[in-house]
Design an enzyme around this catalytic site. Structure first.
Site, PDB file in Angstrom:
ATOM      1  N   GLU A   1      44.929  47.944  39.090  1.00 50.09           N
ATOM      2  CA  GLU A   1      45.003  47.137  37.867  1.00 50.09           C
ATOM      3  C   GLU A   1      46.197  46.221  38.046  1.00 50.09           C
ATOM      4  OE1 GLU A   1      46.058  45.212  35.366  1.00 50.09           O
ATOM      5  OE2 GLU A   1      46.929  46.880  34.228  1.00 50.09           O
TER       6      GLU A   1
ATOM      7  N   GLU B   1      48.680  37.476  38.216  1.00 50.21           N
ATOM      8  CA  GLU B   1      49.744  38.417  38.608  1.00 50.21           C
ATOM      9  C   GLU B   1      49.567  38.800  40.083  1.00 50.21           C
ATOM     10  OE1 GLU B   1      50.257  41.576  35.720  1.00 50.21           O
ATOM     11  OE2 GLU B   1      50.541  40.132  34.098  1.00 50.21           O
TER      12      GLU B   1
HETATM   13  C1  LIG Z   1      50.054  45.943  35.807  1.00 49.58           C
HETATM   14  S1  LIG Z   1      50.855  47.300  36.460  1.00 49.58           S
HETATM   15  C2  LIG Z   1      49.687  48.575  36.195  1.00 49.58           C
HETATM   16  C3  LIG Z   1      50.238  49.921  36.373  1.00 49.58           C
HETATM   17  C4  LIG Z   1      49.303  51.079  36.052  1.00 49.58           C
HETATM   18  N1  LIG Z   1      48.178  51.095  36.934  1.00 49.58           N
HETATM   19  C5  LIG Z   1      48.898  51.049  34.595  1.00 49.58           C
HETATM   20  O1  LIG Z   1      47.739  50.769  34.311  1.00 49.58           O
HETATM   21  O2  LIG Z   1      49.759  51.309  33.746  1.00 49.58           O
HETATM   22  C6  LIG Z   1      50.766  47.011  38.187  1.00 49.58           C
HETATM   23  C7  LIG Z   1      51.534  47.987  39.015  1.00 49.58           C
HETATM   24  O3  LIG Z   1      51.330  47.659  40.375  1.00 49.58           O
HETATM   25  C8  LIG Z   1      52.562  47.713  41.064  1.00 49.58           C
HETATM   26  N2  LIG Z   1      52.444  46.788  42.183  1.00 49.58           N
HETATM   27  C9  LIG Z   1      52.298  45.440  42.114  1.00 49.58           C
HETATM   28  N3  LIG Z   1      52.210  44.925  43.335  1.00 49.58           N
HETATM   29  C10 LIG Z   1      52.314  45.958  44.213  1.00 49.58           C
HETATM   30  C11 LIG Z   1      52.311  46.035  45.625  1.00 49.58           C
HETATM   31  N4  LIG Z   1      52.183  44.940  46.374  1.00 49.58           N
HETATM   32  N5  LIG Z   1      52.410  47.252  46.187  1.00 49.58           N
HETATM   33  C12 LIG Z   1      52.536  48.372  45.417  1.00 49.58           C
HETATM   34  N6  LIG Z   1      52.562  48.350  44.080  1.00 49.58           N
HETATM   35  C13 LIG Z   1      52.449  47.160  43.479  1.00 49.58           C
HETATM   36  C14 LIG Z   1      53.591  47.318  40.037  1.00 49.58           C
HETATM   37  O4  LIG Z   1      54.880  47.782  40.359  1.00 49.58           O
HETATM   38  C15 LIG Z   1      53.025  47.958  38.806  1.00 49.58           C
HETATM   39  O5  LIG Z   1      53.483  49.271  38.695  1.00 49.58           O
END
Ligand SMILES: C[S@@+](CC[C@H](N)C(=O)[O-])C[C@H]1O[C@@H](n2cnc3c(N)ncnc32)[C@H](O)[C@@H]1O
Length: 573
Positions: free
Chosen positions: A277, A286
């Site tokens: 997500e 994003e």
């Molecule tokens: C929009 S949040 C959603 C988090 C969770 N799945 C939720 O629904 O609450 C996106 C998550 O992806 C992580 N994230 C973004 N890009 C990433 C990457 N390249 N590698 C690992 N994690 C990543 C962010 O740190 C964040 O915790």
């Protein structure tokens, strides 16, 4: 000092049904001359009976209406003799309650109505307020209107979850959305039950945050009774601590945590189902496409991604409030080139479905582009990573029909995602209630324009937008052009006149055509609401005549190109 100008919704002395725009045009001139001064507001005078044309009424919702003026003569008597408003005015006042206007009543002591006396008028208005659907929705827990209180028309910088590490409070807000996680669980469950029988199904949650999608994956596994194992990948060290805690306290050995960026880490085995997500209000804003390009290395050749696709959508909007909010920022030139997350309230969508030259305009809200995962056309290096990011650039040119005169202040951006087969997420205004009603996680995106662009009635708006990228950034660029269709007068003797100009060339009107341009002040008539249209039959006839007579379109205006080269806003890779 505050100055409020009292204006009727239209001028009944000189306004037949098709000149309903006149008073709004007057207001537009006054506020433009005053440079949209926020101390200049409107008092909407509801003395004349309301027009039935919906677009004429809705445009006032995008204006700073501070007061509504209601004389006793606007009220009619109900069967018992008490004052009530006619149906159309009732629903307009109910809708207007979203903006909390001050209602000014006059002549309430004049004895116009036989029952109820002076207080009956204000009691009735209070009843309209209480029964207003917008007021009721704001009071009901679990609705978007309730959740969004205090955020209406407030410009928020979009999150950058890749470049920044989100705070715990931000995750906490996400986790309050029951609809998003319910739909994810359903999609994962459907994928599991359809998966061919095997010993063990591997799920990888990429970007696990504080773990809500891990928890939902475990619930789906339990419900489906399929043997499955979960890997959870997260690069935010603060969120990772929560994941560690949850694994120890709740999940145990069915889950393995992996710390790091999904574009560079390795996982012990490839996954059958990749759950993520990483979506923004415009879908890809994003950087879900770029992150998932990296995570696709973890997915087996026949594996599936949840979401498997998402699309970005746009509609043109008018809002003096948002225009002023953008300008009040400390660096207005940058701010007018920055997309913001906004819960819309004082906003009117200017477009209507279809219409325009030869019916070539699309629907009210139009799709810009799509991303699919896994990608079908992937060229990757020996680590499985894309060689450049150029495959994630996109562009769109959309043509909108503008039935009623208005001013373009920006674009409303929305997304839709297919999680798996029939399960999805949507903030598209016409689809959201069917796909993911009461989902709270995303407000729309607002792409502002630096200068307002006036659009006459029955004009066309062409919006061009790009998603562009270099090695470090992704950004959007956008601009708009306006056109007015021109009509050829029938030749003497009733002969059909063919123009040498292609109806698809918007720039040129034929010089040889007898051009009869209808006044841009003459408004389109919503046939379904107006008694003058003659119903569906009449509408088809009108359209037929119009199409025949349409010779081309003249260009009447355009905006600047906004954010060229990502000079004011971008998202970090
Ligand atoms: C929009 S949040 C959603 C988090 C969770 N799945 C939720 O629904 O609450 C996106 C998550 O992806 C992580 N994230 C973004 N890009 C990433 C990457 N390249 N590698 C690992 N994690 C990543 C962010 O740190 C964040 O915790």
């Amino acid at each position: 000092m505050q100055l409020s100008i009292r204006l009727p919704i239209y001028d009944p002395s000189k306004a037949p049904e098709d000149e309903l725009n006149a008073t709004w045009e007057m207001w537009d001139i006054v506020r433009s001359v005053c440079d949209y001064n926020p101390r200049l507001t409107l008092t909407l005078d509801l003395t004349p009976p309301l027009p039935t044309t919906l677009g004429v009424l809705s445009k006032w919702t995008a204006e700073p209406v501070q007061h509504i003026f209601l004389p006793a003569s606007t009220f009619i008597a109900n069967t018992k003799g008490y004052p009530v408003l006619p149906k159309g005015t009732q629903s307009f006042v109910r809708q207007s309650m979203a903006h909390r206007p001050i209602i000014i009543m006059s002549d309430v002591r004049s004895g116009t109505h036989s029952k109820g006396g002076e207080s009956a008028y204000s009691q009735y208005i209070r009843h309209l307020e209480k029964s207003s659907p917008v007021v009721q929705a704001a009071l009901k827990a679990g609705t978007v209107e309730n959740f969004a209180q205090g955020y209406q028309d407030y410009l928020q910088a979009p999150l950058q979850p890749l470049m920044d590490n989100l705070q715990s409070i931000t995750y906490q807000t996400f986790e309050r959305d029951p609809v998003k996680y319910r739909n994810y669980e359903e999609a994962i469950y459907n994928a599991l039950v359809e998966w061919p029988a095997s010993d063990r199904i591997v799920i990888c949650v990429a970007g696990a945050g504080r773990g809500p999608l891990v928890a939902r994956s475990l619930l789906a596994i339990q419900r489906s009774r399929r043997p499955a194992f979960v890997y959870a990948v997260e690069k935010n060290p603060n969120a990772f601590v929560t994941l560690q805690n949850r694994q120890e306290m709740e999940w145990g050995s069915g889950v393995q945590l992996i710390y790091g960026d999904m574009r560079s880490i390795e996982i012990p085995e490839q996954a059958d189902i990749l759950v993520s997500e990483l979506l923004g209000s415009f879908g890809d804003n994003e950087l879900s496409p770029e992150c998932l390009d990296g995570a696709m290395r973890f997915l087996k050749a026949d594996g599936i991604s949840i979401p498997c696709s998402y699309t970005a959508h746009l509609a043109p909007l008018q809002s003096s409030k948002l225009f002023n909010e953008t300008r009040m920022n400390k660096d207005p030139s940058k701010s007018a080139e920055t997309p913001y997350v906004v819960m819309f309230q004082n906003v009117d969508i200017l477009s209507a479905d279809g219409g325009g030259l030869g019916g070539r305009c699309g629907p009210q809200t139009q799709e810009c582009w799509e991303f699919e995962h896994p990608r079908k056309d992937g060229v990757v290096d020996d680590r499985g990573l894309p060689i450049t990011n150029s495959h994630n650039t996109r562009s769109a040119k959309l043509t909108f029909h503008i039935p009623h005169a208005g001013v373009l202040h920006g674009l409303a951006g929305y997304f839709e995602a297919v999680l798996y087969k029939g399960v999805g997420l949507s903030i598209h205004p016409q689809h959201k209630d069917r796909v993911s009603k009461d989902m709270l996680s995303w407000f729309p995106l607002f792409f502002p324009f630096k200068d307002p662009l006036y659009l006459p009635s029955n004009s066309e708006l062409q919006v061009s937008i790009w998603r562009l990228t270099n090695e470090r950034q992704v950004w959007y660029e956008w601009y708009a052009e306006s056109f007015l269709p021109v009509f050829s007068a029938p030749l003497p003797g009733g002969e059909d006149h063919k123009t040498p100009t292609s109806s698809h060339d918007p720039f040129f009107a034929s010089t040889t055509t007898h051009v009869a341009v209808p006044s841009p002040l003459i408004d389109a008539v919503d046939s379904s609401f107006s008694p003058v249209s003659g119903g569906e039959e009449g509408r088809k006839e009108d359209e037929g005549v119009r199409e025949k007579a349409c010779a081309g379109a003249v260009k009447i205006g355009q905006t600047l190109l906004h954010n060229p080269g990502g000079r004011s806003s971008w998202i970090g890779l």
